[in-house]
Motif scaffolding. Structure first.
Motif, PDB file in Angstrom:
ATOM      1  N   VAL A  93       0.953  -1.299   0.266  1.00 33.66           N
ATOM      2  CA  VAL A  93      -0.050   0.168  -0.148  1.00 33.66           C
ATOM      3  C   VAL A  93       1.065   1.067  -0.171  1.00 33.66           C
ATOM      4  N   HIS A  94       0.994   2.159  -1.533  1.00 33.47           N
ATOM      5  CA  HIS A  94       1.264   3.338  -1.390  1.00 33.47           C
ATOM      6  C   HIS A  94       0.109   4.456  -0.799  1.00 33.47           C
ATOM      7  N   THR A  95       0.708   5.471   0.264  1.00 29.40           N
ATOM      8  CA  THR A  95      -0.621   6.954   0.413  1.00 29.40           C
ATOM      9  C   THR A  95       0.315   7.583  -0.512  1.00 29.40           C
ATOM     10  N   LYS A 114       1.906  -6.102   4.415  1.00 34.33           N
ATOM     11  CA  LYS A 114       3.452  -6.432   4.448  1.00 34.33           C
ATOM     12  C   LYS A 114       4.042  -5.583   4.228  1.00 34.33           C
ATOM     13  N   LYS A 115       3.648  -3.987   2.971  1.00 35.71           N
ATOM     14  CA  LYS A 115       4.971  -2.933   2.666  1.00 35.71           C
ATOM     15  C   LYS A 115       3.899  -1.690   3.018  1.00 35.71           C
ATOM     16  N   VAL A 116       4.242  -0.549   3.480  1.00 37.37           N
ATOM     17  CA  VAL A 116       3.293   0.312   3.479  1.00 37.37           C
ATOM     18  C   VAL A 116       4.716   1.402   3.581  1.00 37.37           C
ATOM     19  N   ILE A 117       4.309   2.401   2.411  1.00 38.18           N
ATOM     20  CA  ILE A 117       5.252   2.832   1.591  1.00 38.18           C
ATOM     21  C   ILE A 117       4.116   4.908   1.604  1.00 38.18           C
ATOM     22  N   HIS A 118       4.818   5.450   2.216  1.00 35.47           N
ATOM     23  CA  HIS A 118       3.805   7.244   2.076  1.00 35.47           C
ATOM     24  C   HIS A 118       4.554   7.914   1.235  1.00 35.47           C
ATOM     25  N   THR A 119       4.616   8.802   0.530  1.00 27.83           N
ATOM     26  CA  THR A 119       5.530   9.639  -0.379  1.00 27.83           C
ATOM     27  C   THR A 119       5.288  11.439  -0.067  1.00 27.83           C
ATOM     28  N   TYR A 120       5.760  11.782   1.059  1.00 24.73           N
ATOM     29  CA  TYR A 120       5.959  13.292   0.772  1.00 24.73           C
ATOM     30  C   TYR A 120       5.413  14.321  -0.560  1.00 24.73           C
ATOM     31  N   ALA A 148       4.856   3.235   8.657  1.00 25.68           N
ATOM     32  CA  ALA A 148       5.528   2.651   7.671  1.00 25.68           C
ATOM     33  C   ALA A 148       6.713   2.080   7.608  1.00 25.68           C
ATOM     34  N   ASP A 149       6.644   1.334   6.268  1.00 27.32           N
ATOM     35  CA  ASP A 149       8.513   1.537   6.487  1.00 27.32           C
ATOM     36  C   ASP A 149       8.921   1.872   5.552  1.00 27.32           C
ATOM     37  N   TYR A 150       8.965   2.271   4.714  1.00 32.68           N
ATOM     38  CA  TYR A 150       9.469   3.234   3.897  1.00 32.68           C
ATOM     39  C   TYR A 150       9.218   4.811   3.682  1.00 32.68           C
ATOM     40  N   LEU A 151       9.708   5.946   3.201  1.00 31.25           N
ATOM     41  CA  LEU A 151       9.278   7.091   3.644  1.00 31.25           C
ATOM     42  C   LEU A 151       9.566   8.077   2.938  1.00 31.25           C
ATOM     43  N   VAL A 152       9.153   8.520   1.575  1.00 28.68           N
ATOM     44  CA  VAL A 152       9.288   8.812   0.420  1.00 28.68           C
ATOM     45  C   VAL A 152       9.460  10.037   0.378  1.00 28.68           C
ATOM     46  N   LEU A 153      10.855  10.313   0.200  1.00 31.39           N
ATOM     47  CA  LEU A 153      10.994  12.440   0.116  1.00 31.39           C
ATOM     48  C   LEU A 153      11.479  12.422  -1.525  1.00 31.39           C
ATOM     49  N   ASP A 354      14.437   5.676 -14.184  1.00 32.23           N
ATOM     50  CA  ASP A 354      14.929   5.170 -13.165  1.00 32.23           C
ATOM     51  C   ASP A 354      13.896   5.337 -12.145  1.00 32.23           C
ATOM     52  N   PHE A 355      12.608   6.736 -12.291  1.00 32.27           N
ATOM     53  CA  PHE A 355      11.644   6.877 -11.765  1.00 32.27           C
ATOM     54  C   PHE A 355      10.634   5.340 -10.810  1.00 32.27           C
ATOM     55  N   VAL A 356      10.849   5.526 -12.123  1.00 30.17           N
ATOM     56  CA  VAL A 356       9.691   3.963 -12.110  1.00 30.17           C
ATOM     57  C   VAL A 356      10.389   2.945 -11.284  1.00 30.17           C
ATOM     58  N   ALA A 357      11.635   2.824 -11.992  1.00 34.67           N
ATOM     59  CA  ALA A 357      13.048   1.349 -11.424  1.00 34.67           C
ATOM     60  C   ALA A 357      12.321   1.192  -9.393  1.00 34.67           C
ATOM     61  N   LEU A 358      12.685   2.981  -9.205  1.00 34.78           N
ATOM     62  CA  LEU A 358      13.085   2.889  -7.897  1.00 34.78           C
ATOM     63  C   LEU A 358      12.557   2.686  -7.247  1.00 34.78           C
ATOM     64  N   HIS A 359      10.943   3.001  -7.278  1.00 35.54           N
ATOM     65  CA  HIS A 359      10.116   2.528  -6.523  1.00 35.54           C
ATOM     66  C   HIS A 359       9.988   1.143  -6.939  1.00 35.54           C
ATOM     67  N   VAL A 360      10.046   0.603  -7.559  1.00 29.74           N
ATOM     68  CA  VAL A 360       9.563  -0.693  -7.615  1.00 29.74           C
ATOM     69  C   VAL A 360      10.391  -0.983  -6.903  1.00 29.74           C
ATOM     70  N   ASP A 361      12.000  -1.012  -6.722  1.00 26.65           N
ATOM     71  CA  ASP A 361      13.034  -1.557  -5.870  1.00 26.65           C
ATOM     72  C   ASP A 361      12.519  -1.057  -4.348  1.00 26.65           C
ATOM     73  N   ILE A 362      11.741  -0.567  -3.837  1.00 28.26           N
ATOM     74  CA  ILE A 362      10.752  -0.342  -2.561  1.00 28.26           C
ATOM     75  C   ILE A 362      10.274  -1.392  -2.572  1.00 28.26           C
ATOM     76  N   TYR A 363       9.356  -1.879  -3.599  1.00 35.07           N
ATOM     77  CA  TYR A 363       7.681  -2.017  -3.467  1.00 35.07           C
ATOM     78  C   TYR A 363       8.043  -4.006  -3.254  1.00 35.07           C
ATOM     79  N   LYS A 364       9.596  -4.173  -4.032  1.00 38.75           N
ATOM     80  CA  LYS A 364      10.739  -5.187  -3.402  1.00 38.75           C
ATOM     81  C   LYS A 364      11.260  -5.390  -2.373  1.00 38.75           C
ATOM     82  N   GLY A 365      11.188  -4.423  -1.801  1.00 36.81           N
ATOM     83  CA  GLY A 365      12.607  -4.639  -0.857  1.00 36.81           C
ATOM     84  C   GLY A 365      11.939  -5.570   0.836  1.00 36.81           C
ATOM     85  N   ASP A 366      13.567  -6.146   1.407  1.00 37.62           N
ATOM     86  CA  ASP A 366      13.109  -6.611   2.404  1.00 37.62           C
ATOM     87  C   ASP A 366      11.909  -6.338   3.612  1.00 37.62           C
ATOM     88  N   ARG A 367      12.423  -5.341   3.377  1.00 34.46           N
ATOM     89  CA  ARG A 367      11.859  -4.264   4.783  1.00 34.46           C
ATOM     90  C   ARG A 367      10.173  -4.758   4.853  1.00 34.46           C
TER      91      ARG A 367
END
Length: 367
Positions: A93-95, A114-120, A148-153, A354-367
């Motif tokens: 879930v990406h908010t 399992k994976k929650v991300i928020h973008t500021y 959240a597992d990741y906070l995207v700035l 690269d912008f899309v790939a970086l999001h894919v990396d955190i969607y797949k990440g181990d955290r």
């Protein structure tokens, strides 16, 4: 296949919605065999819906998810989001945006995602206030960050703000610069033809909502000063009111009451073809009080249009600190210098792929 839900408060077609759409579009185009993506949002406005339908993305309307603080509606929205997540068993879930970000993160974690991300998308939601209200909003973000597992700035400057306000932990932070979907070459001339502006007249423009954060009044005041010194410049603002109709009326009144701006400044309504109109700008003038990493700046750069701006958000990192200032008089002189010399630096921080790939990396990440 991983199931991804993107959540945002409003379904209009502004900056945060466009960034979210760019993520969704990229997942659909480049990673459709790995990710199934859906979107949820409140029922207000709805312009985002047509864009999602064009690319075949399933969406969900959260009836009680609204921008304004409303304890009853907010609790109902939380329950609706949590129910949606449990029913569809999302892996990620990406908010996005403040309200959806707080409710969505808490609902997602409590629903076992399992994976929650928020973008500021910048910190205007906090920075527009002072005193106790700002302190309460920072506290709310500190609490929500725990879910959240990741906070995207969007840039280093926003990361430093998060650290200063003790929102989240450094281990959660991930900088992902905004990027735009590449477009085919845009032909120039549409705006000049529509407004009957000759080729020898320079156009200074902005594309933004007509609201306080974007500060169109500052844009018009700079226009007043510049047209006193040069009679070969006009100013064009493209974008109507989305949130504050009353403020938009104030801007129109100001324009009508200042005779020096007659035939020198134009306010156009919201336009889906704004990027095509913008191609005729000679300089892009951003006058906002607060920003994240505005896509419109990237769009201007992609068209080869020099940008000068107030010193807000990530803009200095996007266009070079020599082209931003918090002093209105200096901003006017920056604009006049570029109109005279036409020299500027065209920074490109990151490609769309690269912008899309970086999001894919955190969607797949181990955290």
């Amino acid at each position: 296949m991983r199931k991804v839900l993107q959540i945002i408060t409003r379904s209009d077609w502004a900056g945060a919605q466009k960034v979210m759409y760019n993520i969704v579009y990229g997942l659909k185009k480049y990673y459709s065999e790995e990710f199934e993506v859906e979107v949820a949002f409140g029922k207000e406005n709805g312009m985002l819906i047509a864009e999602l339908e064009k690319i075949g993305i399933k969406y969900h309307i959260i009836n009680d998810l609204v921008r304004e603080v409303s304890p009853i509606k907010d609790f109902k929205a939380y329950l609706q989001i949590k129910s949606l997540i449990k029913q569809n068993r999302y892996d990620v879930v990406h908010t996005h945006s403040s309200k959806a970000g707080i409710l969505g993160r808490i609902a997602a974690k409590r629903a076992g995602v399992k994976k929650v991300i928020h973008t500021y998308h910048g910190f205007w939601g906090i920075e527009q206030y002072t005193g106790i209200k700002r302190a309460l909003l920072i506290l709310a973000e500190r609490i929500a960050a725990k879910y959240a597992d990741y906070l995207v700035l969007l840039c280093k400057r926003d990361l430093e703000k998060a650290k200063k306000w003790k929102i989240g932990q450094e281990s959660q932070y991930k900088i992902i610069h905004n990027a735009i979907i590449p477009e085919e070459r845009i032909e120039r001339g549409l705006l000049r033809k529509e407004l009957n502006i000759p080729d020898n007249i320079k156009i200074v423009g902005n594309v933004a909502r007509l609201d306080r954060q974007k500060n169109p009044m500052r844009f018009l005041r700079i226009a007043e000063e510049v047209v006193k010194q040069r009679d070969d410049v006009v100013f064009v603002w493209i974008g109507g009111s989305v949130v504050e109709d009353e403020y938009g009326a104030e801007v129109q009144k100001y324009l009508q009451e200042h005779e020096s701006l007659k035939d020198k400044a134009y306010i156009l309504s919201f336009r889906k073809d704004a990027n095509k109109l913008m191609a005729d700008f000679d300089v892009f003038l951003l006058t906002s009080d607060s920003e994240g990493a505005p896509l419109v700046v990237l769009e201007a750069q992609s068209l080869g249009i020099p940008v000068v701006s107030t010193d807000v958000g990530c803009v200095g990192e996007m266009i070079g600190n020599q082209n931003v200032t918090s002093d209105v008089n200096k901003l006017k002189h920056l604009l006049l210098t570029i109109l005279e010399k036409g020299k500027f630096n065209n920074y490109v921080l990151q490609s769309y792929e690269d912008f899309v790939a970086l999001h894919v990396d955190i969607y797949k990440g181990d955290r």
